[in-house]
Design a protein around this motif. Structure first.
Motif, mmCIF file in Angstrom:
data_model
loop_
_atom_site.group_PDB
_atom_site.id
_atom_site.type_symbol
_atom_site.label_atom_id
_atom_site.label_comp_id
_atom_site.label_asym_id
_atom_site.label_seq_id
_atom_site.Cartn_x
_atom_site.Cartn_y
_atom_site.Cartn_z
ATOM 1 N N GLY A 1 85.316 85.044 55.663
ATOM 2 C CA GLY A 1 86.139 84.854 56.840
ATOM 3 C C GLY A 1 85.399 85.035 58.151
ATOM 4 O O GLY A 1 84.410 85.770 58.243
ATOM 5 N N THR A 2 85.882 84.342 59.170
ATOM 6 C CA THR A 2 85.389 84.487 60.542
ATOM 7 C C THR A 2 86.584 84.721 61.453
ATOM 8 O O THR A 2 87.556 83.961 61.410
ATOM 9 C CB THR A 2 84.643 83.228 61.016
ATOM 10 N N ARG A 3 86.483 85.783 62.237
ATOM 11 C CA ARG A 3 87.545 86.032 63.214
ATOM 12 C C ARG A 3 87.193 85.298 64.493
ATOM 13 O O ARG A 3 86.131 85.527 65.082
ATOM 14 C CB ARG A 3 87.700 87.523 63.489
ATOM 15 N N LEU A 4 88.070 84.413 64.901
ATOM 16 C CA LEU A 4 87.889 83.679 66.154
ATOM 17 C C LEU A 4 88.722 84.328 67.240
ATOM 18 O O LEU A 4 89.931 84.529 67.072
ATOM 19 C CB LEU A 4 88.307 82.215 65.980
ATOM 20 N N LYS A 5 88.067 84.654 68.341
ATOM 21 C CA LYS A 5 88.774 85.179 69.514
ATOM 22 C C LYS A 5 88.558 84.213 70.661
ATOM 23 O O LYS A 5 87.418 83.945 71.043
ATOM 24 C CB LYS A 5 88.248 86.564 69.898
ATOM 25 N N VAL A 6 89.647 83.705 71.180
ATOM 26 C CA VAL A 6 89.560 82.802 72.325
ATOM 27 C C VAL A 6 89.991 83.591 73.545
ATOM 28 O O VAL A 6 91.127 84.060 73.637
ATOM 29 C CB VAL A 6 90.443 81.564 72.133
ATOM 30 N N LEU A 7 89.070 83.723 74.464
ATOM 31 C CA LEU A 7 89.278 84.553 75.648
ATOM 32 C C LEU A 7 89.806 83.715 76.807
ATOM 33 O O LEU A 7 89.390 82.575 76.994
ATOM 34 C CB LEU A 7 87.949 85.218 76.043
ATOM 35 N N ALA A 8 90.709 84.320 77.558
ATOM 36 C CA ALA A 8 91.306 83.602 78.696
ATOM 37 C C ALA A 8 90.300 83.390 79.823
ATOM 38 O O ALA A 8 89.332 84.143 79.951
ATOM 39 C CB ALA A 8 92.505 84.383 79.213
ATOM 40 N N ALA B 1 88.899 74.952 72.779
ATOM 41 C CA ALA B 1 89.637 76.055 72.160
ATOM 42 C C ALA B 1 90.811 76.500 73.026
ATOM 43 O O ALA B 1 90.735 76.485 74.259
ATOM 44 C CB ALA B 1 88.697 77.231 71.928
ATOM 45 N N GLN B 2 91.882 76.897 72.357
ATOM 46 C CA GLN B 2 93.073 77.424 73.015
ATOM 47 C C GLN B 2 93.281 78.881 72.584
ATOM 48 O O GLN B 2 92.846 79.284 71.499
ATOM 49 C CB GLN B 2 94.297 76.597 72.638
ATOM 50 N N GLU B 3 93.962 79.653 73.422
ATOM 51 C CA GLU B 3 94.187 81.064 73.088
ATOM 52 C C GLU B 3 94.924 81.214 71.768
ATOM 53 O O GLU B 3 94.663 82.151 71.012
ATOM 54 C CB GLU B 3 94.944 81.753 74.222
ATOM 55 N N GLU B 4 95.828 80.283 71.487
ATOM 56 C CA GLU B 4 96.600 80.396 70.254
ATOM 57 C C GLU B 4 95.780 80.090 68.995
ATOM 58 O O GLU B 4 96.284 80.228 67.881
ATOM 59 C CB GLU B 4 97.828 79.467 70.296
ATOM 60 N N VAL C 1 84.869 82.862 72.059
ATOM 61 C CA VAL C 1 84.632 81.752 72.982
ATOM 62 C C VAL C 1 85.670 81.831 74.085
ATOM 63 O O VAL C 1 86.739 82.427 73.920
ATOM 64 C CB VAL C 1 84.723 80.379 72.279
ATOM 65 N N PHE C 2 85.363 81.179 75.209
ATOM 66 C CA PHE C 2 86.333 81.114 76.287
ATOM 67 C C PHE C 2 87.258 79.914 76.079
ATOM 68 O O PHE C 2 86.878 78.904 75.488
ATOM 69 C CB PHE C 2 85.639 81.013 77.635
ATOM 70 N N LYS C 3 88.440 80.062 76.573
ATOM 71 C CA LYS C 3 89.440 78.991 76.522
ATOM 72 C C LYS C 3 88.841 77.724 77.120
ATOM 73 O O LYS C 3 88.225 77.767 78.194
ATOM 74 C CB LYS C 3 90.679 79.428 77.297
ATOM 75 N N GLY C 4 89.042 76.612 76.405
ATOM 76 C CA GLY C 4 88.521 75.338 76.878
ATOM 77 C C GLY C 4 87.116 75.013 76.390
ATOM 78 O O GLY C 4 86.664 73.876 76.526
ATOM 79 N N ALA C 5 86.444 76.008 75.832
ATOM 80 C CA ALA C 5 85.086 75.787 75.323
ATOM 81 C C ALA C 5 85.157 75.208 73.913
ATOM 82 O O ALA C 5 86.144 75.411 73.196
ATOM 83 C CB ALA C 5 84.310 77.100 75.319
#
Lengths: 109, 114
Positions: A102-109, A77-80, A13-17
């Protein structure tokens, strides 16, 4: 037998979403549900548990017994927040914890 | 530190060898768990100790696996005649409560069997 299903291996997801990590379980009785998180190069740690009904780092999760779900949500969502998230179940009167894959969450800038 | 400590952090061994993995739980935690995590999987339950006794060893895959906790603190997971399929990260966790307590995990021991 008790089972925990996390259908998504990776969620980007993108940051802030908003973000929602899905967790479904199979158990006919009264479960206790948890979310554990593993940040990069850190050990697995508890994020939150349903009985506490708390919000940790902006995350919440509601136990829906009708849908046998315990989805983890965060409005922005936040990058951290990028990490590996595991849903876990234990049952009343027992000590054994069953983890999802498990689910890997990646928060994109 | 006061966290769960596991040694070694990495172990490479040859097929057929014997290995021991050690877990030092948080002081005062009577509940101790061993889990195994293979690549792409979640932690898989192996064994649970309440004090010195193994209250549940139903997750041990076969009789090559054994674990002890003689004094109710440090625990050792022992694997005989290792096989390539034993390669995984072995996680130890301890808890203050017997039931439903927060699990405090160690950093794991990564075992590679060549």
């Amino acid at each position: 037998a008790q089972r925990v299903t996390q259908p998504e291996k990776l969620l980007s997801v993108f940051k802030g979403a908003p973000v929602e990590l899905k967790c479904n379980y199979s158990y006919s009785g009264s479960p206790e549900l948890f979310w554990y998180v593993q940040y990069s190069r850190q050990r697995l740690q508890l994020l939150l548990r349903h009985i506490s009904r708390e919000s940790i780092k902006g995350f919440t999760a509601d136990l829906n017994k009708g849908e046998t779900s315990f989805h983890l949500k965060k409005p922005f969502a936040q990058e951290e927040d990028s990490a590996m998230y595991y849903c876990a179940l234990t049952t009343s009167g027992t000590y054994k914890y069953i983890f999802g894959t498990g689910t890997r969450l990646k928060v994109l800038a | 530190g006061a966290g769960v400590s596991q040694t070694p952090s990495n172990k490479v061994t040859e097929k057929g060898k014997y290995v021991e993995l050690r877990c030092d739980p948080i002081s005062g935690h009577t509940a101790l768990y061993w889990y195994r995590q293979s690549l792409g999987q979640g932690p898989e339950f192996l064994i649970y100790f309440q004090g010195t006794g193994a209250a549940d060893d139903s997750g041990l895959p076969n009789d090559r696996f054994f674990a002890v906790r003689p004094e109710g603190s440090v625990s050792t997971l022992k694997i005989q005649r290792t096989e390539r399929g034993d390669s995984a990260v072995y996680l130890c966790a301890s808890s203050l409560k017997t039931i439903g307590g927060e699990l405090f995990f160690g950093e794991g021991s990564r075992l590679t069997v060549l």
